[in-house]
Write a protein that holds these residues in place. Structure first.
Motif, PDB file in Angstrom:
ATOM      1  N   LEU A 272       0.794  -1.259   0.012  1.00 15.10           N
ATOM      2  CA  LEU A 272       0.005  -0.116   0.099  1.00 15.10           C
ATOM      3  C   LEU A 272       0.886   1.148   0.001  1.00 15.10           C
ATOM      4  O   LEU A 272       1.901   1.356   0.552  1.00 15.10           O
ATOM      5  N   SER A 273       0.418   2.351  -0.800  1.00 19.41           N
ATOM      6  CA  SER A 273       1.338   3.553  -0.716  1.00 19.41           C
ATOM      7  C   SER A 273       0.769   4.148   0.621  1.00 19.41           C
ATOM      8  O   SER A 273       0.048   3.816   1.576  1.00 19.41           O
ATOM      9  N   GLY A 274       1.396   5.414   0.728  1.00 20.67           N
ATOM     10  CA  GLY A 274       1.237   6.032   2.005  1.00 20.67           C
ATOM     11  C   GLY A 274      -0.003   6.630   2.282  1.00 20.67           C
ATOM     12  O   GLY A 274      -0.489   6.355   3.173  1.00 20.67           O
ATOM     13  N   ASP A 275      -0.716   7.315   1.185  1.00 28.39           N
ATOM     14  CA  ASP A 275      -2.131   7.447   1.195  1.00 28.39           C
ATOM     15  C   ASP A 275      -3.195   6.288   1.415  1.00 28.39           C
ATOM     16  O   ASP A 275      -4.162   6.271   2.070  1.00 28.39           O
ATOM     17  N   GLU A 276      -2.765   4.909   1.006  1.00 30.47           N
ATOM     18  CA  GLU A 276      -3.618   3.793   1.109  1.00 30.47           C
ATOM     19  C   GLU A 276      -3.404   3.305   2.394  1.00 30.47           C
ATOM     20  O   GLU A 276      -4.432   2.765   3.113  1.00 30.47           O
ATOM     21  N   ARG A 277      -2.209   3.693   3.159  1.00 27.01           N
ATOM     22  CA  ARG A 277      -1.929   3.276   4.464  1.00 27.01           C
ATOM     23  C   ARG A 277      -2.990   3.878   5.448  1.00 27.01           C
ATOM     24  O   ARG A 277      -3.498   3.611   6.463  1.00 27.01           O
ATOM     25  N   LEU A 278      -3.368   5.250   5.079  1.00 30.06           N
ATOM     26  CA  LEU A 278      -3.972   6.091   5.987  1.00 30.06           C
ATOM     27  C   LEU A 278      -5.599   5.635   5.773  1.00 30.06           C
ATOM     28  O   LEU A 278      -6.437   5.570   6.730  1.00 30.06           O
TER      29      LEU A 278
ATOM     30  N   GLU B 256      -4.547  -8.261   5.060  1.00 28.89           N
ATOM     31  CA  GLU B 256      -4.393  -8.649   3.788  1.00 28.89           C
ATOM     32  C   GLU B 256      -5.886  -8.546   3.080  1.00 28.89           C
ATOM     33  O   GLU B 256      -5.804  -8.071   1.958  1.00 28.89           O
ATOM     34  N   CYS B 257      -6.890  -8.795   3.903  1.00 29.38           N
ATOM     35  CA  CYS B 257      -8.087  -8.712   3.079  1.00 29.38           C
ATOM     36  C   CYS B 257      -8.723  -7.273   2.739  1.00 29.38           C
ATOM     37  O   CYS B 257      -9.082  -6.809   1.551  1.00 29.38           O
ATOM     38  N   ILE B 258      -8.253  -6.672   3.895  1.00 30.62           N
ATOM     39  CA  ILE B 258      -8.680  -5.066   3.867  1.00 30.62           C
ATOM     40  C   ILE B 258      -7.866  -4.410   2.780  1.00 30.62           C
ATOM     41  O   ILE B 258      -8.235  -3.593   1.979  1.00 30.62           O
ATOM     42  N   SER B 259      -6.699  -4.886   2.647  1.00 26.55           N
ATOM     43  CA  SER B 259      -5.574  -4.157   1.684  1.00 26.55           C
ATOM     44  C   SER B 259      -6.030  -4.565   0.491  1.00 26.55           C
ATOM     45  O   SER B 259      -5.984  -3.666  -0.756  1.00 26.55           O
ATOM     46  N   ARG B 260      -6.556  -5.776  -0.038  1.00 28.18           N
ATOM     47  CA  ARG B 260      -6.882  -6.099  -1.271  1.00 28.18           C
ATOM     48  C   ARG B 260      -8.247  -5.019  -1.792  1.00 28.18           C
ATOM     49  O   ARG B 260      -8.176  -4.639  -2.881  1.00 28.18           O
ATOM     50  N   TYR B 261      -9.172  -5.199  -0.858  1.00 29.38           N
ATOM     51  CA  TYR B 261     -10.376  -4.088  -1.112  1.00 29.38           C
ATOM     52  C   TYR B 261      -9.766  -2.744  -1.549  1.00 29.38           C
ATOM     53  O   TYR B 261     -10.169  -2.000  -2.303  1.00 29.38           O
ATOM     54  N   ILE B 262      -8.852  -2.156  -0.736  1.00 27.43           N
ATOM     55  CA  ILE B 262      -8.185  -0.750  -0.976  1.00 27.43           C
ATOM     56  C   ILE B 262      -7.508  -0.564  -2.085  1.00 27.43           C
ATOM     57  O   ILE B 262      -7.675   0.076  -2.993  1.00 27.43           O
ATOM     58  N   ARG B 263      -6.737  -1.664  -2.755  1.00 33.11           N
ATOM     59  CA  ARG B 263      -6.100  -1.537  -3.916  1.00 33.11           C
ATOM     60  C   ARG B 263      -7.174  -1.859  -5.155  1.00 33.11           C
ATOM     61  O   ARG B 263      -7.058  -1.015  -6.042  1.00 33.11           O
ATOM     62  N   ALA B 264      -8.026  -2.541  -4.949  1.00 35.49           N
ATOM     63  CA  ALA B 264      -9.310  -2.933  -5.905  1.00 35.49           C
ATOM     64  C   ALA B 264     -10.099  -1.576  -5.945  1.00 35.49           C
ATOM     65  O   ALA B 264     -10.603  -1.346  -7.371  1.00 35.49           O
TER      66      ALA B 264
END
Length: 368
Positions: free
Chosen positions: A59-65, A107-115
Motif C-alpha cells: 500500500l502507498s502512503g495514502d492507502e495506508r491512511l 491482507e483482506c482489507i488491503s486487497r479491497y483498498i487496492r481494488a
C-alpha cells in the motif's frame, strides 16, 4: 469472448509422474475415463516447500491512511449482519460458524483498498457489501453434496499449485454438463473458497489454466452466467486472480481477441495470456511479474516478449506439476469418485477447524 471463457492427498502422497517419451494427452480423459490408476488431487502444498511467491504491491502512503481508517471502522462494518437467506440455507452447512473476524484480515482489507484505487468510501462500501453477502449466503459453508452435480464431468476444479505456489484452477469448457446459472456460480464460489483455504502464507491469488483445445460457442457457459461469474470475482474476490492462462486457443478465438483486446481494461488485459503447449521453452522473465499484453497480433510461435499475449508454458508452470490433460506431465486424470472423496474430506477438516477456532474465541471472551 472473454466472458465465455471465463484431494486431500498431499504432494508427498500423490507425487506427479511423467508419461513416457512421445506420450500425448488426449485432453478428454475425464470423459473417456481411460484405464489408468486413479490419482488423488493435491489440495495442500508440500510441507517445507520453499521458493518465491508473487510479490503483492504494498500500500502507498495514502492507502495506508485509508487502511487505518477502515481498521477503526471494523466494529461498524460487522454489526447488524443479515441472517442466512432461505435459499442459501438449502445449500450450506448451518453448523459452520460465520467467522467474519478471521476473514476480515489485514491482507483482506488491503486487497479491497487496492481494488478500489485507494478511495476510502468505495473500499469501505465494498467491504460491507461482501460482509453482508457472506453473512447471507455463507460461501465458506457450502456443502459438497449441494454442488457435486456441477463437477461430475470434471469441468472446473482446484488441483495443485504453480511455480509461485498459487492454487491452480483448471477449466475444461468442453466438459460442460449443466445450464443452471445459480448452480454454476455456487460451484465457482466453492472452488474459490477451497483454493483460498489452501494458500500458503504470502500467497493471495489463484491462477486459471483454461484448456481451449475443444472450445466452441456451443460448450461455453451463457453470457449471463459469465457476467455473474465476473461480477462475483470483482465484487467479492477482488485482487484474487493472478492470471488466466489459455492453452491452445483456436485461431478464430485468437483473432477475435485481437480485435477486442484494445478495448479491454489494461489491468484485465495484463492477466490474460495464451500458450502454445507444443512450443519449446524459452527464457522467461520472473513469473511474479505481470504479463503485459498490449500487442494483439499473436505470433506463430510464442515468444517471451513482454508486450505479447503469448507466453511459454514454463513461465508459470512446471510440466511435471501440470495435469496431463492440460499439456503437462502429471498423470492426474479426473476421476469423480476419487476427487469427490477428497473434496468431502477437505470440507470436513475445514468445518472442524472453524468450529475449533470459534470455541477457542468464545472461551477467550468468557474468561476476559
Amino acid at each position: 469472448m472473454m466472458r465465455s471463457l471465463f484431494g486431500l492427498g498431499k504432494p508427498e502422497d500423490s507425487t506427479p509422474t511423467s508419461p513416457s517419451a512421445g506420450e500425448k494427452a488426449s485432453n478428454d480423459s475425464a470423459v473417456s475415463q481411460v484405464d489408468v490408476p486413479p490419482v488423488a488431487p493435491i489440495f495442500d502444498i508440500a510441507n517445507g516447500t520453499t521458493g518465491s511467491v508473487q510479490v503483492v504491491k504494498p500500500l502507498s502512503g495514502d492507502e495506508r491512511l485509508v487502511f487505518d481508517r477502515i481498521k477503526a471502522d471494523i466494529p461498524e462494518l460487522i454489526k447488524s449482519l443479515p441472517a442466512v437467506d432461505p435459499e442459501s440455507q438449502k445449500y450450506v452447512d448451518m453448523e459452520v460458524p460465520l467467522g467474519i473476524e478471521d476473514w476480515l484480515s489485514d491482507e483482506c482489507i488491503s486487497r479491497y483498498i487496492r481494488a478500489r484505487k485507494g478511495v476510502y468510501e468505495d473500499a469501505k462500501r465494498a467491504l460491507r457489501k461482501t460482509i453482508e453477502w457472506r453473512a447471507a449466503t455463507r460461501p465458506h459453508a457450502l456443502r459438497p453434496d449441494a454442488v457435486e452435480i456441477e463437477n461430475r464431468t470434471g469441468k472446473m476444479y482446484f488441483n495443485g499449485f504453480d511455480k509461485m505456489a498459487r492454487p491452480i484452477i483448471y477449466m475444461y469448457n468442453h466438459r460442460q454438463n449443466t445450464k443452471d446459472a445459480d448452480s454454476q456460480i455456487r460451484w465457482v464460489v466453492y472452488t474459490m473458497e477451497a483454493s483460498i483455504r489452501h494458500m500458503r502464507p504470502g500467497v493471495e491469488r489463484v491462477i486459471l489454466a483454461v484448456d481451449a483445445t475443444h472450445w466452441s460457442f456451443t460448450n461455453s457457459v451463457s453470457i449471463g452466467t459469465a457476467r455473474k461469474f465476473l461480477d462475483t470475482l470483482a465484487n467479492h474476490y477482488p485482487e484474487r486472480l493472478s492470471h488466466a492462462i489459455i492453452f491452445n486457443p483456436p485461431k478464430f478465438f485468437v483473432a477475435f481477441y485481437s480485435l477486442l483486446s484494445p478495448f479491454v481494461d489494461p489491468a484485465t488485459r495484463a492477466k490474460v495470456a495464451f500458450v502454445n503447449p507444443d512450443a519449446p521453452a524459452l527464457e522467461q522473465p520472473d513469473a511474479s511479474s505481470e504479463i503485459e499484453a498490449d500487442t494483439p497480433a499473436p505470433p506463430a510461435v510464442p515468444v517471451a516478449a513482454s508486450n505479447s499475449p503469448w507466453i511459454a508454458l514454463e513461465k508459470h508452470f512446471e510440466r511435471n506439476q501440470l495435469e496431463v490433460d492440460c499439456y503437462g506431465r502429471w498423470r492426474f486424470q479426473y476421476n469423480h469418485a476419487v476427487f469427490w472423496e477428497a473434496v468431502e474430506a477437505e470440507f470436513a477438516q475445514h468445518k472442524a477447524g472453524m468450529l475449533q477456532r470459534a470455541a477457542a474465541a468464545a472461551a477467550s471472551t468468557s474468561s476476559s
